[in-house]
Design an enzyme around this catalytic site. Structure first.
Site, PDB file in Angstrom:
ATOM      1  N   GLN A 140       0.794  -1.280  -0.107  1.00 55.45           N
ATOM      2  CA  GLN A 140      -0.081   0.103  -0.057  1.00 55.45           C
ATOM      3  C   GLN A 140       0.808   1.307   0.136  1.00 55.45           C
ATOM      4  O   GLN A 140       0.865   1.921  -0.948  1.00 55.45           O
ATOM      5  CB  GLN A 140      -1.072   0.051   1.185  1.00 55.45           C
ATOM      6  N   THR A 141       1.756   1.447   1.163  1.00 54.82           N
ATOM      7  CA  THR A 141       2.247   2.523   1.267  1.00 54.82           C
ATOM      8  C   THR A 141       3.159   2.807   0.013  1.00 54.82           C
ATOM      9  O   THR A 141       3.882   1.947  -0.552  1.00 54.82           O
ATOM     10  CB  THR A 141       3.258   2.825   2.580  1.00 54.82           C
ATOM     11  N   GLY A 180       6.468  -4.603   4.393  1.00 54.78           N
ATOM     12  CA  GLY A 180       7.103  -5.864   5.298  1.00 54.78           C
ATOM     13  C   GLY A 180       7.072  -6.905   4.248  1.00 54.78           C
ATOM     14  O   GLY A 180       6.104  -7.348   3.561  1.00 54.78           O
ATOM     15  N   ARG A 312      16.003  -3.098  43.088  1.00 51.99           N
ATOM     16  CA  ARG A 312      17.247  -2.045  43.045  1.00 51.99           C
ATOM     17  C   ARG A 312      17.016  -1.213  44.290  1.00 51.99           C
ATOM     18  O   ARG A 312      15.954  -0.755  44.516  1.00 51.99           O
ATOM     19  CB  ARG A 312      17.148  -1.170  41.665  1.00 51.99           C
ATOM     20  N   ARG A 335       5.520   7.023  38.099  1.00 50.91           N
ATOM     21  CA  ARG A 335       5.570   6.685  36.603  1.00 50.91           C
ATOM     22  C   ARG A 335       5.313   5.358  36.237  1.00 50.91           C
ATOM     23  O   ARG A 335       4.719   5.003  35.129  1.00 50.91           O
ATOM     24  CB  ARG A 335       7.229   6.993  36.328  1.00 50.91           C
ATOM     25  N   GLY A 403      20.614   4.303  34.770  1.00 50.43           N
ATOM     26  CA  GLY A 403      21.819   3.965  33.472  1.00 50.43           C
ATOM     27  C   GLY A 403      21.689   2.669  32.877  1.00 50.43           C
ATOM     28  O   GLY A 403      21.734   2.350  31.658  1.00 50.43           O
ATOM     29  N   THR A 424       3.350   5.369  13.054  1.00 56.16           N
ATOM     30  CA  THR A 424       3.438   6.028  11.784  1.00 56.16           C
ATOM     31  C   THR A 424       2.689   4.828  10.696  1.00 56.16           C
ATOM     32  O   THR A 424       2.204   5.348   9.643  1.00 56.16           O
ATOM     33  CB  THR A 424       4.426   6.543  11.276  1.00 56.16           C
ATOM     34  N   GLU A 426       0.288   2.020   9.371  1.00 55.67           N
ATOM     35  CA  GLU A 426      -1.089   1.868   9.188  1.00 55.67           C
ATOM     36  C   GLU A 426      -2.144   3.067   9.662  1.00 55.67           C
ATOM     37  O   GLU A 426      -3.039   3.391  10.391  1.00 55.67           O
ATOM     38  CB  GLU A 426      -1.517   0.611  10.374  1.00 55.67           C
ATOM     39  N   ASP A 428      -0.634   7.483   9.887  1.00 63.08           N
ATOM     40  CA  ASP A 428       0.039   8.194  10.861  1.00 63.08           C
ATOM     41  C   ASP A 428      -0.759   8.902  11.742  1.00 63.08           C
ATOM     42  O   ASP A 428      -2.153   9.290  11.679  1.00 63.08           O
ATOM     43  CB  ASP A 428       0.695   9.515  10.020  1.00 63.08           C
TER      44      ASP A 428
END
Length: 674
Positions: A140-141, A180, A312, A335, A403, A424, A426, A428
């Site tokens: 397609q693209t 793809g 940690r 977060r 890190g 982006t 399927e 944007d």
């Protein structure tokens, strides 16, 4: 050897939790049977050397591609060996969870043929599969156009004299690009091309089945130019041969047009489809699947990051002589826990969306196109929202690991690199936002501007518009207790969507620059919030346990509240939070933020159990820092020792470069004064 502190911390975290992970497995995977099948498949793949991931980080792109081919070949051997059904084979591909060329065959190529091909074409396809086997792709693209499908340049001109279509690339920018499995793998493709009728009339993009390579020696057929477009950013999708193709007047039989909906007669007359957007079915199919796949991708990142944050330790030592577990810091749990909530929301929501898409497909077969506009609007909004959030969540997870999150052995960076193009492909996301806004304005014009009632047919994606038609009591947002009621945040989010669509309609001729993005997000988040409310109400029945239902209710409520918090700029702009005069100028969002903190603290003891609920084994995560037993540092140390660069004490290049540089530094520069 006695367990180290990392292992002790992980064991203690599991001991503190109250949820039954088996119940969560069944809840997330859609039933105990599917979960057990998935676990069995994951075990089989994890011990098979073909699927070993130990050297993956050190392979070249060519080696990654060859490894992908080997895995694909082995998958089909295992399918025959274990008698896997098509559903089990699809589950195995999901468990591998690596971008490989074969995925596009199942995700884009074959579903389109089955849903839009004529009976004659489908019979031809099945015969091809039986005789030779087929690897397909979806072209397609183009180099010059992607999301704007209507502007594609490739043409398919019908020739009545020979009853053929002539596929042609009229310009450089019409070259198919980013496809793809096209570069080296695919034998056939479904090509999106502008249908040109006899006389020159252009009736827009349609789909055509085209053979690309010889079934005898895999060489590209005459008139077609094909190649690989090269490496992708951040080394993502390394194993997939995203390709380009140009067609030089390549002819295919009339029967190779996918004419399940639209067709051309032998004489060249055009038979219109019942709906103009029917040819976009393949794209909607993929977008529908992207919601649940986005959820599972977030789940991996969240699992790795939360496990590592649990073991940690950093900061001031406590009475036990140990530093504080990082997960207990507000800046970390604030977060990470919302990312966990996103995963649980999108996995369940994605499964529901997939069922809705299947129902729509069944209706289309019988000629009923009534649900197509709603599905297009819903999938456009959700694809944009989920992929945007997932990309942000993966980076949030990586950065929360300090890190070490930048190490490939952490595993999150690789997830990010492979998931990044979802924003982006399927469609944007910013273009999809425009489509969502158009649908919202159309619904506004029909149901609000025309003064019709909500009983006249508001769809689920536009249900928030009822708030512009009838009066509903406002939500109490003045206390943390009020925010514990899911109805509060759902109503705020729906009111935000209604107010923003009304404002957008008022200024439709001169919107501000960020309007489409903000309105589309508000509309989609209102829809999602209502679905989350339904999920919450059904929890005790669907998850099968009160403790699990309580934990998930808290998690889903966290999703709702953090969604409101992230949208505060618009929520406050429209005055949707109750303000307080005591003290003067008090922050009207404080109760919301305190409620979010309280939910996070309630969830902390359950965090590891909730991540275990996804059911990932160590092979699936492939993360030294996200080990199930918590043994992060020893696992990271061991991985580093296997690195090819560490196999020789003196590196190649020492004599030629390092020693030469050292010797040069020992010599005085020419002309230097001593």
């Amino acid at each position: 050897m006695a367990p180290n502190q990392n292992i002790k911390d992980m064991a203690e975290a599991r001991r503190r939790g109250s949820v039954d992970t088996d119940k969560l497995h069944a809840f997330l995977w859609g039933g105990e049977g599917i979960w057990k099948t998935k676990r069995n498949i994951a075990t089989i793949l994890s011990i098979d050397p073909v699927f070993d991931k130990a050297r993956r980080s050190f392979l070249s792109r060519t080696e990654m591609y060859q490894r992908a081919l080997a895995m694909t070949h082995r998958l089909h051997e295992l399918k025959d060996q274990h008698g896997w059904s098509a559903e089990e084979m699809s589950l195995a591909v999901k468990v591998i969870d690596e971008p490989i060329p074969f995925v596009l065959h199942n995700a884009a190529f074959e579903p389109v043929i089955r849903s839009q091909g004529s009976a004659e074409l489908k019979q031809h396809y099945e015969e091809l599969k039986a005789q030779h086997g087929v690897f397909g792709c979806y072209l397609q693209t183009e180099l010059g156009h992607g999301t704007n499908v209507a502007a594609l340049e490739t043409t398919a001109t019908y020739l009545p004299a020979t009853r053929q279509f002539e596929i042609h690339s009229p310009s450089l920018t019409s070259s198919k690009w980013w496809v793809g499995a096209l570069g080296k793998t695919a034998t056939h493709g479904v090509v999106q091309a502008r249908l040109i009728l006899p006389g020159g009339k252009d009736v827009g993009p349609h789909l055509f089945f085209v053979q690309l390579r010889s079934m005898d020696n895999h060489r590209v057929l005459p008139g077609i130019t094909i190649g690989d477009i090269g490496p992708k950013a951040l080394a993502g999708y390394a194993a997939v041969d995203n390709g380009y193709a140009r067609f030089d007047h390549v002819r295919v039989p009339r029967e190779h047009m996918l004419s399940g909906f639209a067709s051309v007669t032998q004489e060249g007359l055009y038979v219109q489809p019942p709906h103009a957007k029917l040819s976009y079915g393949g794209m909607l199919y993929i977008r529908s699947g992207m919601v649940i796949s986005g959820g599972w991708t977030i789940a991996k990142g969240a699992t790795i990051a939360i496990r590592y944050a649990t073991v940690r330790r950093q900061g001031t030592k406590g009475p036990d002589g140990l530093e504080r577990q990082v997960i207990t810091y507000p800046s970390v749990y604030y977060r990470l826990l919302p990312t966990l909530a996103h995963a649980y929301v999108f996995i369940v929501l994605g499964r529901d969306l997939w069922r809705a898409f299947s129902d729509m497909t069944a209706k289309l077969v019988s000629g009923d196109t009534s649900s197509l506009p709603e599905m297009h609007a819903t999938t456009s909004g959700l694809k944009s929202l989920v992929s945007t959030i997932a990309i942000q969540d993966l980076e949030t997870a990586r950065r929360s690991m300090g890190g070490h999150g930048f190490s490939d052995f952490a595993g999150v960076g690789r997830l990010y690199a492979d998931y990044l193009p979802s924003a982006t492909f399927e469609g944007d996301n910013f273009v999809l936002d425009q489509q969502v806004v158009r649908a919202a304005l159309k619904a506004y014009d029909v149901h609000v501007a025309s003064k019709e009632t909500p009983d006249s047919g508001l769809s689920p994606s536009s249900a928030y518009l009822r708030l512009l038609i009838q009066t509903e009591p406002g939500a109490d947002t003045s206390s943390t207790q009020a925010w514990k009621d899911p109805h509060t945040s759902i109503l705020v989010l729906e009111k935000r969507a209604a107010a923003m669509v009304e404002e957008r309609a008022r200024h439709r001729d001169e919107p501000d620059a960020s309007s489409d993005y903000r309105v589309a997000r508000a509309v989609t988040e209102a829809f999602v919030s209502v679905q989350v409310g339904k999920i919450i109400r059904a929890l005790e029945e669907t998850v099968g346990g009160r403790r699990e239902a309580n934990a998930l209710r808290t998690l889903y409520l966290l999703h709702l509240l953090t969604t409101v918090e992230l949208g505060l700029a618009d929520v406050l702009s429209f005055g949707l939070l109750a303000s307080s005069d005591d003290p003067p100028h008090a922050d009207p969002s404080r109760a919301l933020r305190i409620a979010i903190k309280g939910l996070c603290l309630d969830l902390l003891p359950e965090a590891i159990g909730l991540t275990d609920g996804f059911g990932f084994n160590d092979w699936e995560l492939d993360s030294a820092l996200g080990q199930y037993d918590g043994n992060a540092y020893e696992a990271l140390w061991e991985r580093v020792q296997t690195k090819p660069l560490n196999q020789k004490e003196v590196p190649e290049g020492y004599q030629e470069y390092i020693k030469s540089l050292l010797t040069r530094r020992q010599r005085p520069a020419v002309g230097a004064k001593l």
